[in-house]
Write a protein that holds these residues in place. Structure first.
Motif, PDB file in Angstrom:
ATOM      1  N   ARG A 185       0.855  -1.203   0.000  1.00 22.85           N
ATOM      2  CA  ARG A 185       0.000   0.000   0.000  1.00 22.85           C
ATOM      3  C   ARG A 185       0.880   1.238   0.000  1.00 22.85           C
ATOM      4  NH1 ARG A 185      -4.372   0.686   4.168  1.00 22.85           N
ATOM      5  NH2 ARG A 185      -4.461   2.604   2.963  1.00 22.85           N
ATOM      6  N   GLU A 186       1.108   1.787  -1.165  1.00 23.13           N
ATOM      7  CA  GLU A 186       1.920   3.002  -1.288  1.00 23.13           C
ATOM      8  C   GLU A 186       1.260   4.189  -0.613  1.00 23.13           C
ATOM      9  OE1 GLU A 186       4.987   5.621  -2.369  1.00 23.13           O
ATOM     10  OE2 GLU A 186       4.950   3.441  -2.234  1.00 23.13           O
ATOM     11  N   ASP A 187      -0.065   4.230  -0.582  1.00 24.96           N
ATOM     12  CA  ASP A 187      -0.762   5.369   0.000  1.00 24.96           C
ATOM     13  C   ASP A 187      -0.494   5.522   1.492  1.00 24.96           C
ATOM     14  OD1 ASP A 187      -2.304   2.984   0.333  1.00 24.96           O
ATOM     15  OD2 ASP A 187      -4.059   4.190   0.797  1.00 24.96           O
ATOM     16  N   ALA A 188      -0.038   4.473   2.171  1.00 29.52           N
ATOM     17  CA  ALA A 188       0.248   4.540   3.602  1.00 29.52           C
ATOM     18  C   ALA A 188       1.746   4.647   3.900  1.00 29.52           C
ATOM     19  CB  ALA A 188      -0.320   3.303   4.289  1.00 29.52           C
ATOM     20  N   ARG A 235       8.450   9.265   7.182  1.00 25.19           N
ATOM     21  CA  ARG A 235       7.979  10.610   7.526  1.00 25.19           C
ATOM     22  C   ARG A 235       9.082  11.642   7.286  1.00 25.19           C
ATOM     23  NH1 ARG A 235       5.538   7.391  11.436  1.00 25.19           N
ATOM     24  NH2 ARG A 235       6.997   7.991  13.078  1.00 25.19           N
ATOM     25  N   LEU A 236      10.316  11.266   7.585  1.00 25.50           N
ATOM     26  CA  LEU A 236      11.450  12.151   7.309  1.00 25.50           C
ATOM     27  C   LEU A 236      11.600  12.362   5.805  1.00 25.50           C
ATOM     28  CD1 LEU A 236      13.946  13.758   8.176  1.00 25.50           C
ATOM     29  CD2 LEU A 236      15.223  11.595   8.150  1.00 25.50           C
ATOM     30  N   GLU A 237      11.449  11.305   5.024  1.00 27.05           N
ATOM     31  CA  GLU A 237      11.504  11.421   3.557  1.00 27.05           C
ATOM     32  C   GLU A 237      10.452  12.403   3.053  1.00 27.05           C
ATOM     33  OE1 GLU A 237      10.185   8.886  -0.348  1.00 27.05           O
ATOM     34  OE2 GLU A 237      10.861   7.740   1.393  1.00 27.05           O
ATOM     35  N   THR A 265      11.432  15.862   1.291  1.00 26.15           N
ATOM     36  CA  THR A 265      11.034  16.020  -0.114  1.00 26.15           C
ATOM     37  C   THR A 265      10.188  17.281  -0.273  1.00 26.15           C
ATOM     38  OG1 THR A 265      11.152  13.643  -0.497  1.00 26.15           O
ATOM     39  CG2 THR A 265       9.837  14.934  -2.060  1.00 26.15           C
ATOM     40  N   ARG A 266       9.278  17.526   0.640  1.00 26.97           N
ATOM     41  CA  ARG A 266       8.463  18.747   0.568  1.00 26.97           C
ATOM     42  C   ARG A 266       9.346  19.988   0.647  1.00 26.97           C
ATOM     43  NH1 ARG A 266       3.220  17.227   4.320  1.00 26.97           N
ATOM     44  NH2 ARG A 266       2.105  16.132   2.677  1.00 26.97           N
TER      45      ARG A 266
END
Length: 162
Positions: free
Chosen positions: A17-20, A29-31, A35-36
């Motif tokens: 599940r990529e969405d999770a 979460r760090l990624e 990235t943002r």
């Protein structure tokens, strides 16, 4: 669609599940946070035309659309495209292969490749994807790509159960 592409679609449709993913572990979460930050630094001011190649369920595409960018997402996995198109805000999303983008030459201000190079393990496939990204990006635009070491899977993946 070649066998490697079919395997990728099956993996994301049946087993993962990529969405999770970006909420699942501290590393993820760090990624997402980093990235943002990088996207905010690297992208031109809105409303830039952004193509998110291999954008999965649309996490980054949605963030960029909410910031006023004109975003189109392409992904190999039909389920990801449906999630991106059905989320809030909805994202213009289509099924496509990073190695053969159904887009016009020189159309986008920025093209993101934040996922495909993880899965395209053959050098010639990576070069095709990068070449396609360059083709659809206007002169002076940016191609933003991410890749991981071939050793990342064994290092980062949890051990098998049982």
């Amino acid at each position: 669609m070649d066998q490697h592409s079919r395997d990728i679609v099956e993996h994301y449709t049946v087993r993962y599940r990529e969405d999770a993913r970006l909420d699942s572990r501290p590393q993820a979460r760090l990624e997402r946070t980093r990235t943002r930050e990088l996207l905010r630094e690297l992208l031109p001011p809105a409303p830039a035309r952004v193509l998110d190649v291999g954008g999965g369920p649309g996490v980054y595409a949605r963030m960029l659309a909410a910031a006023g960018h004109r975003v189109r997402l392409v992904d190999l996995v039909p389920g990801h495209v449906a999630q991106a198109a059905g989320g809030q805000p909805p994202v213009d999303a289509v099924v496509a292969d990073a190695r053969a983008l159904p887009e016009e030459d020189d159309h986008y201000d920025v093209t993101l490749l934040l996922g495909p190079l993880y899965h395209l393990v053959r050098g010639e496939d990576r070069l095709k994807a990068l070449g396609e990204a360059a083709r659809v990006t206007r002169p002076g635009g940016r191609v933003v790509a991410a890749a991981i070491s071939r050793f990342a899977g064994p290092i980062d993946s949890p051990p098998p159960v049982g």
